[in-house]
Design an enzyme around this catalytic site. Structure first.
Site, PDB file in Angstrom:
ATOM      1  N   HIS A  60       0.833  -1.213   0.000  1.00  0.00           N
ATOM      2  CA  HIS A  60       0.000   0.000   0.000  1.00  0.00           C
ATOM      3  C   HIS A  60       0.864   1.257   0.000  1.00  0.00           C
ATOM      4  O   HIS A  60       1.512   1.587   0.995  1.00  0.00           O
ATOM      5  CB  HIS A  60      -0.920   0.011   1.226  1.00  0.00           C
ATOM      6  CG  HIS A  60      -1.928   1.120   1.173  1.00  0.00           C
ATOM      7  ND1 HIS A  60      -3.275   0.896   0.981  1.00  0.00           N
ATOM      8  CD2 HIS A  60      -1.788   2.477   1.259  1.00  0.00           C
ATOM      9  CE1 HIS A  60      -3.921   2.056   0.970  1.00  0.00           C
ATOM     10  NE2 HIS A  60      -3.034   3.032   1.139  1.00  0.00           N
ATOM     11  N   HIS A  62       1.478   5.424  -2.055  1.00  0.00           N
ATOM     12  CA  HIS A  62       0.972   6.512  -2.917  1.00  0.00           C
ATOM     13  C   HIS A  62       2.159   7.150  -3.631  1.00  0.00           C
ATOM     14  O   HIS A  62       2.752   8.097  -3.138  1.00  0.00           O
ATOM     15  CB  HIS A  62       0.218   7.556  -2.088  1.00  0.00           C
ATOM     16  CG  HIS A  62      -1.047   7.027  -1.492  1.00  0.00           C
ATOM     17  ND1 HIS A  62      -2.274   7.179  -2.103  1.00  0.00           N
ATOM     18  CD2 HIS A  62      -1.267   6.301  -0.376  1.00  0.00           C
ATOM     19  CE1 HIS A  62      -3.197   6.585  -1.367  1.00  0.00           C
ATOM     20  NE2 HIS A  62      -2.620   6.044  -0.315  1.00  0.00           N
ATOM     21  N   GLN A 155      -9.644   9.481  -4.895  1.00  0.00           N
ATOM     22  CA  GLN A 155      -9.348  10.102  -3.586  1.00  0.00           C
ATOM     23  C   GLN A 155     -10.529  10.902  -3.013  1.00  0.00           C
ATOM     24  O   GLN A 155     -10.779  10.878  -1.816  1.00  0.00           O
ATOM     25  CB  GLN A 155      -8.132  11.038  -3.735  1.00  0.00           C
ATOM     26  CG  GLN A 155      -7.839  11.940  -2.540  1.00  0.00           C
ATOM     27  CD  GLN A 155      -7.071  11.237  -1.431  1.00  0.00           C
ATOM     28  OE1 GLN A 155      -5.920  10.869  -1.588  1.00  0.00           O
ATOM     29  NE2 GLN A 155      -7.738  11.036  -0.298  1.00  0.00           N
ATOM     30  N   HIS A 213      -9.364   1.858   0.063  1.00  0.00           N
ATOM     31  CA  HIS A 213      -9.192   2.538   1.340  1.00  0.00           C
ATOM     32  C   HIS A 213     -10.533   2.367   2.052  1.00  0.00           C
ATOM     33  O   HIS A 213     -11.558   2.843   1.549  1.00  0.00           O
ATOM     34  CB  HIS A 213      -8.907   4.016   1.128  1.00  0.00           C
ATOM     35  CG  HIS A 213      -7.509   4.307   0.685  1.00  0.00           C
ATOM     36  ND1 HIS A 213      -7.016   3.905  -0.524  1.00  0.00           N
ATOM     37  CD2 HIS A 213      -6.506   4.972   1.320  1.00  0.00           C
ATOM     38  CE1 HIS A 213      -5.754   4.310  -0.617  1.00  0.00           C
ATOM     39  NE2 HIS A 213      -5.416   4.953   0.487  1.00  0.00           N
ATOM     40  N   GLU A 216     -11.024   4.259   6.999  1.00  0.00           N
ATOM     41  CA  GLU A 216      -9.846   4.923   7.596  1.00  0.00           C
ATOM     42  C   GLU A 216     -10.382   6.032   8.485  1.00  0.00           C
ATOM     43  O   GLU A 216     -10.404   7.211   8.121  1.00  0.00           O
ATOM     44  CB  GLU A 216      -8.908   5.476   6.520  1.00  0.00           C
ATOM     45  CG  GLU A 216      -7.588   5.977   7.125  1.00  0.00           C
ATOM     46  CD  GLU A 216      -6.624   6.552   6.095  1.00  0.00           C
ATOM     47  OE1 GLU A 216      -7.001   6.653   4.911  1.00  0.00           O
ATOM     48  OE2 GLU A 216      -5.496   6.913   6.487  1.00  0.00           O
ATOM     49  N   ASP A 312       2.447   3.214   2.896  1.00  0.00           N
ATOM     50  CA  ASP A 312       1.429   4.233   2.635  1.00  0.00           C
ATOM     51  C   ASP A 312       2.034   5.547   2.128  1.00  0.00           C
ATOM     52  O   ASP A 312       1.727   5.981   1.028  1.00  0.00           O
ATOM     53  CB  ASP A 312       0.556   4.476   3.878  1.00  0.00           C
ATOM     54  CG  ASP A 312      -0.800   5.102   3.555  1.00  0.00           C
ATOM     55  OD1 ASP A 312      -1.103   5.307   2.361  1.00  0.00           O
ATOM     56  OD2 ASP A 312      -1.562   5.379   4.496  1.00  0.00           O
TER      57      ASP A 312
HETATM   58 ZN    ZN Z   1      -3.432   5.085   1.325  1.00  0.00          ZN
END
Ligand code: ZN
Length: 428
Positions: A60, A62, A155, A213, A216, A312
């Site tokens: 995971h 970005h 996102q 996701h 979270e 992440d």
């Molecule tokens: Zn993430």
């Protein structure tokens, strides 16, 4: 043979019980793993009793945001919401060249850390799909030495952000591998559940994996993982779906979780915790006691759910630390989950290697004849010592080629007039 790594200790002991083995490599594959290989090779590495593992895998990440720390300003509060706002400010100023340059730099760091496979989410809420184009270009460029798998990640919410679902479909058509989502960021719980249904149906239709996701949040009533597991089961996506973060599980009612984990197991949904990020971003609105926020890793593992740890973020709007070191990730995960028992500690090493490889669906991952010749030689004798020392990567092998050697830590110490050999290991 092209390459032989001699006197290697394996993370999981050799079936015949030999303490060290020789690993023979030919044409990009592991050709033999035996106590003593008589064959000769063009190149040899003497591991001298050091741990040799299949490479680290980050399940995971970005990569479109990485190494952007300070652009256009720093995250003053350090919170998740300011991070998302900051990313929104940065997006209009992104250029493809800068995105590619930062991502390639990060891949160099990754290789030096023995990290040879990364699943990166890529934001699809920008109609230009600049980041998608950039990371597809990066994927092509690093393919000779690193497996980069991309997730189409809306996102700002696939329903909440106008055009996001269309953009996500375009990104998949362009070559992005996995369907992403963010149900807890939709306007309502009902919209979140609807987004999970839509995205899972799209993935089923296209034969793709899913990684959302999911939850979270510190809200114990954020239960999109339940919907994700139910849709996975309904659509027969067993083994292809992952819930990332799942931090609300930390705060859920214990009886409810006992049902939920069984449902995840039944539907073959995997889980990814992101220890460095969860411990810093969750529980931020608590006074005391402050919740840790990480999902229930040991309980999920005990139930037979595949659990990986992801990095992440590295130097981006959400996190101003990190260097691509999955042993740092495992170290934090081990502490946050209190996984200090012997088997639990080893499981934290698996969470950044074999379990993550399973989630990505990597072919030929492992240290056995026939596997891809992707290996890391660690300056440690076993996985637990590797986590404790964040052990130096003495050598990294990708597709049968040595792609990185230790940047001589000890030589650097010598330059400063200190002892040349500082051994932090416990001698038994
Ligand atoms: Zn993430």
């Amino acid at each position: 043979m092209d390459l032989i790594i001699r006197r290697a200790v394996l993370a999981h002991a050799h079936p015949a019980g030999h303490s060290t083995v020789d690993i023979g490599i030919e044409a990009g594959r592991i050709a033999a793993v035996e106590p003593h290989l008589a064959a000769a090779a063009r190149e040899e590495i003497d591991a001298a009793g050091a741990l040799v593992s299949a490479p680290f895998v980050d399940a995971h990440f970005h990569m479109d945001a990485t190494l952007s720390y300070g652009l256009p300003r720093v995250n003053a509060s350090g919170t998740l919401l300011e991070g998302i706002a900051l990313w929104g400010e940065l997006k209009p100023h992104l250029t493809q060249e800068a995105l590619v340059e930062r991502a390639i730099q990060y891949c160099d760091w990754a290789v030096a850390r023995g990290l040879l496979a990364i699943r990166s989410h890529v934001d699809v809420c920008d109609d230009r799909l600049l980041a998608v184009e950039a990371l597809l270009e990066v994927k092509r460029r690093v393919a000779p030495y690193l497996d980069l798998q991309l997730v189409a990640f809306p996102q700002d919410g696939v329903l909440r952000s106008p055009g996001a679902f269309g953009n996500l479909k375009r990104a998949i058509a362009m070559g992005v591998d996995v369907v992403g989502g963010i149900p807890h960021f939709e306007r309502t719980m009902a919209d979140g559940a609807e987004s999970v249904r839509l995205l899972c149906e799209f993935a089923a239709e296209k034969g793709l994996r899913v990684d959302m996701h999911c939850d979270e949040s510190d809200d114990p009533l954020s239960r999109h993982i339940e919907t994700l597991a139910a849709q996975t089961h309904r659509l027969g996506l067993h083994g292809r779906v992952t819930g990332s973060h799942l931090t609300s599980m930390h705060s859920m009612d214990n009886y409810y979780v006992s049902k939920l984990i069984a449902l995840m197991r039944e539907s073959g949904v995997a889980a990814i915790a992101n220890p460095l990020i969860n411990i810093t971003l969750q529980g931020r609105s608590d006074t005391y006691p402050k919740r840790r926020g990480m999902t229930r890793v040991p309980e999920l593992m005990a139930a037979g759910v595949t659990v990986a740890f992801g990095h992440d973020c590295v130097l981006d709007p959400w996190y101003s630390f990190g260097s691509g070191d999955m042993l740092e990730v495992a170290h934090m995960g081990l502490h946050v989950a209190q996984m200090t028992g012997i088997d639990a500690s080893r499981a934290c090493f698996d969470a950044v290697t074999a379990n993550a490889a399973t989630i990505l669906g990597l072919e030929g991952y492992g240290v056995a004849p026939g596997c891809a010749a992707n290996l890391v030689v660690l300056d440690a004798r076993d996985p637990v010592e590797a986590i404790r020392l964040r052990a130096a990567r003495l050598a990294v092998v990708s597709r049968g080629r040595v792609v990185s050697r230790q940047p001589a830590q000890r030589a650097a110490l010598a330059l400063e007039g200190r002892p040349q050999s500082v051994d932090f290991r416990l001698h038994r």
